[in-house]
Design an enzyme around this catalytic site. Sequence first.
Site, PDB file in Angstrom:
ATOM      1  N   GLU A 169       1.896   4.249  -2.802  1.00  0.00           N
ATOM      2  CA  GLU A 169       1.776   4.819  -4.153  1.00  0.00           C
ATOM      3  C   GLU A 169       3.128   5.179  -4.757  1.00  0.00           C
ATOM      4  OE1 GLU A 169      -0.199   5.885  -1.591  1.00  0.00           O
ATOM      5  OE2 GLU A 169      -1.998   4.830  -2.250  1.00  0.00           O
TER       6      GLU A 169
ATOM      7  N   ALA B 175      -7.423   8.372  -8.138  1.00  0.00           N
ATOM      8  CA  ALA B 175      -6.523   9.469  -8.518  1.00  0.00           C
ATOM      9  C   ALA B 175      -6.249  10.382  -7.330  1.00  0.00           C
ATOM     10  CB  ALA B 175      -7.113  10.283  -9.660  1.00  0.00           C
ATOM     11  N   ASP B 176      -7.171  10.393  -6.385  1.00  0.00           N
ATOM     12  CA  ASP B 176      -7.012  11.203  -5.175  1.00  0.00           C
ATOM     13  C   ASP B 176      -5.700  10.884  -4.458  1.00  0.00           C
ATOM     14  OD1 ASP B 176     -10.310  11.850  -4.659  1.00  0.00           O
ATOM     15  OD2 ASP B 176      -9.738  10.131  -5.874  1.00  0.00           O
TER      16      ASP B 176
ATOM     17  N   LEU C 145       0.872  -1.187   0.000  1.00  0.00           N
ATOM     18  CA  LEU C 145       0.000   0.000   0.000  1.00  0.00           C
ATOM     19  C   LEU C 145       0.908   1.237   0.000  1.00  0.00           C
ATOM     20  CD1 LEU C 145      -3.052   0.324   2.414  1.00  0.00           C
ATOM     21  CD2 LEU C 145      -2.026   2.206   1.151  1.00  0.00           C
TER      22      LEU C 145
ATOM     23  N   HIS D 189     -12.545  10.744  -2.910  1.00  0.00           N
ATOM     24  CA  HIS D 189     -12.751   9.744  -3.963  1.00  0.00           C
ATOM     25  C   HIS D 189     -13.469  10.396  -5.136  1.00  0.00           C
ATOM     26  CE1 HIS D 189     -12.258   7.451  -0.227  1.00  0.00           C
ATOM     27  NE2 HIS D 189     -11.685   6.533  -0.979  1.00  0.00           N
TER      28      HIS D 189
END
Lengths: 335, 351
Positions: free
Chosen positions: B53, B77-78, B51, B121
């Site tokens: 990014e 995308a957030d 987890l 979101h």
Amino acid sequence: MSRPRLINRDEASAPLERELLVRIHDLMVKTRALEERLIQMYKQGHGYFWIGGPGEEAFNVPLGLLMKRGQGLDYDYLHAHYRQSGTMLALGEEPIGALRQMKNTATDPYSGGRNFAGHFSKREWNIAPVSSPIEVQYSIAPGTAMAQKRHGGDGITIVTGGDAGTAEGDFATCLVWSSRPANPLPILIIVTNNKWGISTSADGQHGETRISDRGRAFNIRSKTINGNDPIESYRELKEAMDYVRTERKPFLMEALVSRLYGHSSASGANFVANEVDPIKEFEAKLEKDGVLTRQQMDELRGRYTEELAAAARQVRDEPQPAPETIWNHIYAEKK
Amino acid sequence: MANMAQAVRMALHYAEENLGVMDIFGEDVGAPLGGVFTATQGLKNAWNSPLDERGIIGAAIGLAMAGQRPVAEIQFADYIFNTIDLLKIAGNTHWSSNGDWNLPMVVKTPVGSGIRGSIYHSHSFDATATHIPGWKIVMPSNPLDAYGLMISACQELNPVMFLEPKALLRVKGEERIPGEPEDERQLSKMIDAPLGDRTAWKPQWPALEPYAVPIGKGKVVREGTQVTAVSYGRTLPMCAKAADTLREQGVSVEVIDLRTLWPYDWDLVKGSIEKTGRVLFVNEDTEVTNFGEHLVRRSVEELFYKLLAPPRLLAGKFVPGIGLSDNLEMASVPQLGDITDALRKLASEEP
Ligand SMILES: Cc1ncc(C[n+]2csc(CCOP(=O)(O)OP(=O)(O)O)c2C)c(N)n1
């Protein structure tokens, strides 16, 4: 991969073959001459910014000598930071390329006049482009290691960076991604610890006793070594690289090194007298052991200094990239 | 007909079978879930990443450097914003290495509003993505384009950002994906994982055919003469609907689906504006420093003397987020009524 423990320290660092010692010394001196030339070019206005690795030769040269050089998954990938001219020269690179990058000429082999000094890049040898944002290479390196793991063979990924940068999340990323039980990676994770960020000393920032201790939490084999001793560096790197090559697992190495001209031109690029000079120490040893004479070593230094001065004169007359070339290479195109 | 999530899945299946894609990864992308929107369900090369990014984008860059063709997913995308410097590196590596290195990688991420996702979101990413040179940026508005654009993305030599309008991921297409079975229930039986225990489940892929939507080519989805609407993603079908409504009321709207945001199809847009003299750009990213503002600027600079009215932008409100309440979301981003009104007004505006 344990090796026999020798009780006597002097014996433990018993000399490598004479020929290898001479080669390491030669490359260390060549690297120093290159860096000092780059600093001089900067100070004379023949470049905008200098950053490099005087003080790290004793570690960076052995690293380059031990790398499996070539392109593609069968060879080693290097995700370097900006202090590794010694590694490049040990791999066989000609120093004039670094001068060209300093002078940002069209002939700069690493970026065509686009990037800073010390920002090497060479796909032909798996040298990933050095980036100015520090530590990002620690997030990127697991990618090449993953591809190598799947490919098989004994090619490994090597990533290096500084001690201050280990505070970035990318360093943790590297430890996490390299040691996933689902897919441990053949990656040598290196931190060259010169005890400084730019002007921030490590004392104020590091809760851990040793940066290498962070490997323990991830079951990554780790070690702290004296990166100012080229013999110890060579041995420890070889052992760690053998482990990564054959076991296909990560290894975390912290090398204690010197920073002889401060952080970069941003901090003046002046000689710092109170740091250990690994070349001076190595030369004393070589002289004592009768490997090289003072005169031989002085001559070598003089020769490289002259060679680099001549190279700098040559680079001075080379063209700058044309303005319209800003539009080149935004995208790769199918040929 | 397949929906967009199924279309993406089928394209990725095609890519792993035919285009050398060996890594499709991200948070929850592998089994058992196959992605929070199920877009990677059943794919043999899909795996779950940590987890992390930054690790996901970094690993994709590294894999691409090593000559692989990774497809990495950022779950929403957030959560891509903490990777911006890595995205910049992916975009500048070819340039900064003077053409030596190229990165054939795809990053896919769901964007925008439409599922009552509240402030984290519902973010859009098109304005930010178009601000990072060196990437190609695509955003489909229907399943067939999603299929074709993903196949093109997986053939690229450069980094491609594949933006998935999350409001449209469950919407069925009007055109069949080449190779898709006629009966959509049959398709679902073949490729949708069952609820509950999936350990023994294997998808049965239809015999898919290659079909590529070229990157950089937009499409006229409604022809018209009085006003041009240029959009992409969630707002595109709304523009088409608005055009249908207005046509009944005697207003002729030409609707262009940009499909690729960078490099975009200026020839198509320009030709349409020259014909209609009026243009409305529609997207749902926040309106200040919006990609549509660039298009407005270009329209003014290049087509000023052809224009019958000022080019306009209809975009998301410049507020810090999209609130959870239905009212708040609807008020924050363009809705069908807003688009219809804006087009009607523009069509009747006289110099
Ligand atoms: C992400 C990022 N933050 C800040 C900087 C500015 N900066 C450049 S080098 C440096 C210090 C790095 O120290 P360290 O990681 O120990 O490496 P060293 O330079 O000592 O080898 C800083 C803060 C940067 N280049 N990138």
